[in-house]
Motif scaffolding. Sequence first.
Motif, PDB file in Angstrom:
ATOM      1  N   ARG A 107       0.768  -1.231   0.000  1.00 18.85           N
ATOM      2  CA  ARG A 107       0.000   0.000   0.000  1.00 18.85           C
ATOM      3  C   ARG A 107       0.812   1.302   0.000  1.00 18.85           C
ATOM      4  NH1 ARG A 107      -3.119  -0.629  -2.556  1.00 18.85           N
ATOM      5  NH2 ARG A 107      -4.435   1.087  -1.864  1.00 18.85           N
ATOM      6  N   ILE A 429      -8.596  -3.879  -3.051  1.00 18.86           N
ATOM      7  CA  ILE A 429      -8.143  -2.711  -2.293  1.00 18.86           C
ATOM      8  C   ILE A 429      -9.230  -2.291  -1.300  1.00 18.86           C
ATOM      9  CG2 ILE A 429      -7.204  -0.355  -2.441  1.00 18.86           C
ATOM     10  CD1 ILE A 429      -5.590  -2.337  -4.133  1.00 18.86           C
ATOM     11  N   ASP A 431      -8.676  -0.065   2.205  1.00 20.50           N
ATOM     12  CA  ASP A 431      -7.777   0.466   3.237  1.00 20.50           C
ATOM     13  C   ASP A 431      -8.536   0.889   4.497  1.00 20.50           C
ATOM     14  OD1 ASP A 431      -5.457   0.059   1.756  1.00 20.50           O
ATOM     15  OD2 ASP A 431      -5.662   1.968   0.696  1.00 20.50           O
TER      16      ASP A 431
END
Length: 645
Positions: A107, A429, A431
């Motif tokens: 990331r 993805i 986060d």
Amino acid sequence: MGFTIAEKIIKAHLVEGKLEKGSDIGLRIDQTLTQDATGTMAYLEFEAMGVDRVKTERSVAYIDHNTLQTGFENADDHRFIGSIAKKHGIYFSRPGNGICHQVHLERFGIPGKTLIGSDSHTPTCGGIGMLAFGAGGMDVAVAMGGGAYHITMPKMVRINLTGKLRPYVSAKDVILEVLRIMSVKGGVGKIVEYGGEGVKTLSVPERATITNMGAELGASTSVFPSDEITKQFMIAQNRGEDFVEIKADEDAVYDEIINIDLSTLEPAAAMPHMPDNVKSIKEIGEIKVDQVLIGSCTNSSLRDMLRVAQMLKGKTVHPDVSLGIAPGSKQVFNMLAQCGALDDLIAAGARILECACGPCIGMGQSPNSKGVSLRTFNRNFEGRSGTADGQIYLVSPETAAASAVNGYLTDPTECDGYTEIKMPDKFYINDNMIVAPASVEDAKNVEILRGPNIKPFPKSDVLVDDITAPAVLKVEDNITTDHIMPAGAKILPYRSNIPYLSQFCFKQCDENFAENCKKAGKGIIIGGANYGQGSSREHAALVPLYLGIKAVITKSFARIHVANLINAGIIPLTFKNEADYDKISCNDELSLQGIKTAIENGDTQFVMTNKTTGDSITLNLDFAQRQRDMLIAGGLLNYTKLSSK
Ligand code: MIC
Ligand code: SF4
């Protein structure tokens, strides 16, 4: 004359010194990372520096080590780190989000940038062409405050890869081969760069396995070029805009070249109790296995987990084996669940562990007495697993999976059913477990949540000119920081409590070390070659400081540990003649008379007297000017305060 990859990145970040091998250089640091076992101390030190907001492009605080919460201590420290991150501009990766190096690679890492982390495996991000160093917490604190990171300009080693790995031979086998060739001290003072046609056959996670374990060579760092494969990885992580190409010039000059033909490599293992004690699986033979653990920052990528799932599909873990699997990050875990591979792991009987360091640092899963444990980890130091007589072998995920099914050490190339593991075009993805810091305005109202386990860290005094103290301990070659300051589930919760930790210092070498130090009031440690190898934990310097250690005299030091000693204000000295090691016995009275003057004057040698035997022993004062100033001031924090006045 052209430049190596590392020289290019160093040149672009050089703020002090020259690109001359062996000289002290200061680098601008773009990114930092901390983990929780070293982070609490690093943030206490950052606070002591009085900087409001980090000055780096990106700083991230991870919670991944101290995740076994058998009392309030670890949970309190996690809250402390979360609150301090929020206040000072640091991203916070919550417990459950994964191991710092795996998550950082996915990331945050950016090719061509510099990164330092309070963990020795920070070079993992070298897998995408980042120049990444493991460092002590104090160095990370200084970098967060905008200060340069100092190292000795390393020599350059090129590892030329040709050919392609055979089915079921793994990136782990590559780095085990490098360890076999170079040994655990072969990388000291060097940066290891990979190049050659064979690089194109390795995916980013495979490259990261290799750079990760460069730490076990004692290397300053390891790095791969950033190429088309890196680009695809960055695009798949939805970070295509962060990609830059970076490669060595054709005419770059290396101090050492090692050639490895990937197609000739065999599955291998590092046998107990050193990562360079490497033999092929065939040579070791079919030993009975009690435990298999797959994970750690070395081998916990999606690629590794998919390979293991492919090998376990439709099979059952051998009845005499306990198999634990810890995916490296939430991204990996999520994707395993999405594609059904998790189902294969569970069905085979794997014990799924949380995305964290876990057993790698002795946080659970200690093997049975004398148990043979195959681990895809990077360190097999004696006792580190939590079982004093545990027999730890470091192996690839392929070897681990094949052995878990058979119940004995198995060469995976004998298995059938091989299929290529394809890297995904898009990673999943999400986060949501990374907390952004508060805005400058809101940060003022963020309260720092401090638990009762946090005790002040020991402060060192300015250096005195005459040090006379007993040799309180004499140890052999290759002493690790795990010997100096052990970790494990019972001790790690006290990483922010130096007085409590001190009772465990050197316990494996001398049961009474802490007590003897306290009785003597002050002391000197005598060590062999490569003293302090292994982790970056500055506790291996701060705890001896607390116990009154004034100097450590050895045949040679590991890079991060020697920096930590100087940062703590403990003088690291080496024998001019290694044979003089034999002229000192435990409890001898040693006199370093005039040591401060010698350091101040820039002397490069110093004669110590062994008052017990009457011997004079010449020692090297191998310090850059900045290190001399730090030692005189009594360590990095005192020095930083003095120089900012
Ligand atoms: C390790 O692998 O030894 C650790 C635990 O990650 C250490 C850091 C620490 O002691 O907290 C490291 O490698 O630096
Ligand atoms: Fe964690 Fe083990 Fe990696 Fe250290 S080596 S960061 S303990 S997984």
